[in-house]
Structure formats: C-alpha cells, structure tokens
Design an enzyme around this catalytic site. Structure first.
Site, PDB file in Angstrom:
ATOM      1  CD  GLU A 149      -1.926  -2.416   1.213  1.00 41.23           C
ATOM      2  OE1 GLU A 149      -0.685  -2.736   1.474  1.00 41.23           O
ATOM      3  OE2 GLU A 149      -2.777  -3.308   1.389  1.00 41.23           O
TER       4      GLU A 149
HETATM    5  N1  ACO Z   1      -5.500  -6.092  -9.874  1.00 39.87           N
HETATM    6  C1  ACO Z   1      -6.008  -6.399 -11.400  1.00 39.87           C
HETATM    7  N2  ACO Z   1      -5.531  -7.328 -11.882  1.00 39.87           N
HETATM    8  C2  ACO Z   1      -4.467  -8.072 -11.592  1.00 39.87           C
HETATM    9  C3  ACO Z   1      -4.051  -7.935 -10.483  1.00 39.87           C
HETATM   10  C4  ACO Z   1      -4.571  -6.885  -9.553  1.00 39.87           C
HETATM   11  N3  ACO Z   1      -4.157  -6.540  -8.396  1.00 39.87           N
HETATM   12  N4  ACO Z   1      -2.936  -8.607 -10.270  1.00 39.87           N
HETATM   13  C5  ACO Z   1      -2.732  -9.294 -11.573  1.00 39.87           C
HETATM   14  N5  ACO Z   1      -3.823  -8.884 -12.350  1.00 39.87           N
HETATM   15  C6  ACO Z   1      -3.998  -9.386 -13.478  1.00 39.87           C
HETATM   16  C7  ACO Z   1      -2.907  -9.063 -14.525  1.00 39.87           C
HETATM   17  O1  ACO Z   1      -3.074  -7.593 -14.920  1.00 39.87           O
HETATM   18  C8  ACO Z   1      -2.992 -10.060 -15.606  1.00 39.87           C
HETATM   19  O2  ACO Z   1      -4.111  -9.881 -16.352  1.00 39.87           O
HETATM   20  P1  ACO Z   1      -3.829 -10.046 -18.191  1.00 39.87           P
HETATM   21  O3  ACO Z   1      -3.834 -11.730 -18.061  1.00 39.87           O
HETATM   22  O4  ACO Z   1      -5.164  -9.450 -18.719  1.00 39.87           O
HETATM   23  O5  ACO Z   1      -2.657  -9.429 -18.463  1.00 39.87           O
HETATM   24  C9  ACO Z   1      -3.316 -11.389 -14.796  1.00 39.87           C
HETATM   25  O6  ACO Z   1      -3.882 -10.941 -13.620  1.00 39.87           O
HETATM   26  C10 ACO Z   1      -2.187 -12.123 -14.549  1.00 39.87           C
HETATM   27  O7  ACO Z   1      -1.073 -11.290 -13.795  1.00 39.87           O
HETATM   28  P2  ACO Z   1       0.388 -11.488 -13.988  1.00 39.87           P
HETATM   29  O8  ACO Z   1       1.133  -9.931 -13.596  1.00 39.87           O
HETATM   30  O9  ACO Z   1       0.669 -11.875 -15.448  1.00 39.87           O
HETATM   31  O10 ACO Z   1       0.737 -12.593 -13.050  1.00 39.87           O
HETATM   32  P3  ACO Z   1       2.130 -13.068 -12.511  1.00 39.87           P
HETATM   33  O11 ACO Z   1       1.891 -14.385 -11.814  1.00 39.87           O
HETATM   34  O12 ACO Z   1       3.256 -12.917 -13.356  1.00 39.87           O
HETATM   35  O13 ACO Z   1       2.334 -11.946 -11.297  1.00 39.87           O
HETATM   36  C11 ACO Z   1       1.561 -10.617  -9.344  1.00 39.87           C
HETATM   37  C12 ACO Z   1       1.515 -11.982 -10.357  1.00 39.87           C
HETATM   38  C13 ACO Z   1       3.033 -10.788  -8.768  1.00 39.87           C
HETATM   39  C14 ACO Z   1       0.490 -10.889  -8.226  1.00 39.87           C
HETATM   40  C15 ACO Z   1       1.498  -9.408 -10.227  1.00 39.87           C
HETATM   41  O14 ACO Z   1       0.240  -9.732 -11.081  1.00 39.87           O
HETATM   42  C16 ACO Z   1       1.335  -7.970  -9.723  1.00 39.87           C
HETATM   43  O15 ACO Z   1       2.209  -7.448  -9.332  1.00 39.87           O
HETATM   44  N6  ACO Z   1      -0.058  -7.629  -9.464  1.00 39.87           N
HETATM   45  C17 ACO Z   1      -0.365  -6.295  -8.794  1.00 39.87           C
HETATM   46  C18 ACO Z   1      -0.157  -6.507  -7.260  1.00 39.87           C
HETATM   47  C19 ACO Z   1      -0.477  -5.038  -6.654  1.00 39.87           C
HETATM   48  O16 ACO Z   1       0.083  -4.198  -6.863  1.00 39.87           O
HETATM   49  N7  ACO Z   1      -1.630  -5.282  -5.960  1.00 39.87           N
HETATM   50  C20 ACO Z   1      -2.082  -3.953  -5.092  1.00 39.87           C
HETATM   51  C21 ACO Z   1      -1.496  -4.041  -3.564  1.00 39.87           C
HETATM   52  S1  ACO Z   1      -1.850  -2.584  -2.729  1.00 39.87           S
HETATM   53  C22 ACO Z   1      -3.768  -3.187  -2.112  1.00 39.87           C
HETATM   54  O17 ACO Z   1      -4.061  -4.118  -2.275  1.00 39.87           O
HETATM   55  C23 ACO Z   1      -4.483  -1.996  -1.236  1.00 39.87           C
END
Ligand code: ACO
Length: 260
Positions: A149
């Site tokens: 966050e």
């Molecule tokens: N929100 C929306 N879509 C997501 C999220 C998310 N938090 N995380 C993953 N996805 C989607 C990706 O966009 C992707 O979609 P696509 O296939 O249409 O391109 C799909 O899920 C698979 O994601 P990848 O990144 O390809 O999967 P990978 O296994 O390589 O990585 C990981 C997984 C590390 C979780 C990565 O997706 C990531 O860093 N996600 C974002 C994490 C993030 O910043 N979350 C917010 C935290 S703050 C809070 O929760 C308040």
C-alpha cells in the site's frame, strides 16, 4: 450435522461448508484473485451467515497466487459495475464504506471459529491483510508477502496493521510497510508470520492435518480458550488470571446445565 454444501458467492468467492469446516476460496485466478468491494462484501456476508456448527474456516486462493491485493482497475476507474463501488476521498460516507470492506476481514477473529489462511504464491496488500486477519497461516514455500500500500500512496486499511505489529513488533512492521518489500516464505517463518511452511504440493494436506487436529479438541473449550487468549495482550497477569477463573467457571457450569 450439516452435510457438504457448496455455494458461489458474490465477487468471485466460493464457499464450501462441510460439517464443522468452512472453506472460502478466492476464485478469480485469471486476475490472481484481485479483490473488489463486491468480494469484501461477499466475505462479510459469509461471516454474518456462517452456520453455528462451523469451528474452522480455511481461506484459500485458486491458481498460482493467494491474492494480488486490490483490483488495480478500481484505482484507475476501469472497474466493472458489478465489482462494487470503491470509496472516494470526497464521499461523505467514506468511513462507512471502508468499514463495510473491513467487515469482510473482522469476522475471521471471532472466538467461535479458528481461521486458517492457506497461502501459495503472492499475498499482496489487501491479500496480505487477509492472511493477517486469520488466526493461523500455513505458507507454501513459494509464498511471497508484501504490504504494497505505501508504495501506491495508500495506508493498509483492511485491519492488517494491528496483527502485523502484534506478530512482528513495531520496528519490523515499520520496516516492512515503509519499504513495501517482499517477504519470502522462509523469512515469514522466522518473523512468525507463518505457523508452518511446506512444499507447495503439500499445502492442502498440511491444512487438512491442522484442521483435523483443531477439530479433535472439545468445541466449547476451544471457543472459550480462544476468547481467553485474545484477552491476554491487553491484560495484566492478575487480570488474566481472573479471566481464566471466570472462563473456567462459565465453561464448567454450562456443562452442568446440559446434564440430563
Ligand atoms: N488487479 C487487477 N488485475 C491484476 C492484479 C490486480 N491487483 N494482479 C494481477 N492482475 C492481472 C494481470 O493484469 C494479468 O491480467 P492479463 O492476463 O489480462 O494481463 C493477470 O492478472 C495475471 O497477472 P500477471 O502479472 O501476468 O501474473 P504473475 O503471476 O506474473 O504476477 C503478481 C502476479 C506478482 C501478483 C502481479 O500480477 C502483480 O504484481 N500484481 C499487482 C499487485 C499489486 O500491486 N496489488 C495492489 C496491492 S495494494 C492493495 O491491495 C491495497
């Protein structure tokens, strides 16, 4: 005892109730189980309607990640209508909206249940906080925890800051949150963020073993003991000793009243 019953809930959730065990599955693997207001409300609804016989709740995520945190589309305005509404800073009911999301996490501490997070792959932000909301965490060896966050300009507000500080202590909680760095399963074990770390292929079996062990104790004693343990951090030794006496008397008297 209620037999096995599976349900699809709002927001990409599945609920399976099998006697004394409820399994809640985050089921949006194609989005790495990213969370929406609809999902948080679905979790709150499960908590509010959990059958009284349930003693153990297992929280798990489908696919390679336990949970990638908030659905980032909510932050960019690209979310779908059925994802539910994210609280905006100028909302007059901002506080109530966030409280309604937190309700999806708070019930997991209820003394009537023991909650277990079964974590594989990533548990990020809101997903890490969900694992922290559970009483116990079993991690696969590929688990990666991150309080993301602050890196996104937010504070963690889904009930995760208290358990984090309680478990790892204030200095480490500050370091983990303010660097938003990723904790491996091995480090999580050292920091007491995991009760157990197992090879990924053994996660389900390890959870099943723990569930069986928890169900082997007396239900009323288990519930009274969890309630008692939850009081300990805020109590002096004398206060806690008095709470033990009260809990014992109440438990034993409740049994007397049940005798034919
Ligand atoms: N929100 C929306 N879509 C997501 C999220 C998310 N938090 N995380 C993953 N996805 C989607 C990706 O966009 C992707 O979609 P696509 O296939 O249409 O391109 C799909 O899920 C698979 O994601 P990848 O990144 O390809 O999967 P990978 O296994 O390589 O990585 C990981 C997984 C590390 C979780 C990565 O997706 C990531 O860093 N996600 C974002 C994490 C993030 O910043 N979350 C917010 C935290 S703050 C809070 O929760 C308040």
């Amino acid at each position: 005892m209620t037999s096995s019953r599976a349900e699809i809930k709002a927001g990409g959730l599945r609920l399976l109730i099998d006697g004394e065990v409820a399994t809640v599955t985050l089921a949006r693997p194609e989005r790495r189980n990213a969370m929406t207001p609809a999902l948080w409300h679905g979790l709150a609804d499960i908590g509010a309607t959990l059958p009284a016989q349930v003693r153990v709740v297992v929280l798990r995520g489908e696919g390679p990640s336990f949970c990638a945190g908030i659905d980032l589309n909510l932050l960019t305005g690209a979310a779908m209508a059925d994802d539910g509404e994210i609280a905006r800073p100028d909302d007059p009911d901002f506080d109530q909206k966030v409280a309604s999301y937190q309700a999806g996490y708070l019930w997991l501490r209820d003394p009537s249940i023991v909650s277990i997070a079964a974590v594989q792959g990533h548990a990020i932000g809101a997903g890490f906080q969900l694992a922290l909301a559970c009483d116990l965490r079993i991690l696969a060896d590929d688990a990666r925890l991150c309080m993301k966050e602050p890196a996104l300009g937010l504070v963690p507000d889904l009930t995760g800051t208290k358990p984090l500080v309680d478990i790892v202590g204030l200095p480490r909680a500050i370091e983990l949150c303010l660097t938003a760095r990723t904790v491996t399963a091995a480090e999580a074990m050292l920091l007491r963020l995991a009760e157990l770390v197992v090879p990924a292929a053994e996660l389900d079996a390890a959870v099943a073993d723990l569930v069986a062990a928890l169900l082997a104790t007396d239900a009323a004693a288990a519930r009274a003991t969890k309630a008692l343990l939850q009081l300990a951090p805020a109590h002096s030794l004398a206060e806690q000793a008095a709470a033990e006496r009260r809990a014992q008397a109440e438990l034993l008297r409740s049994r007397l009243s049940l005798r034919p």
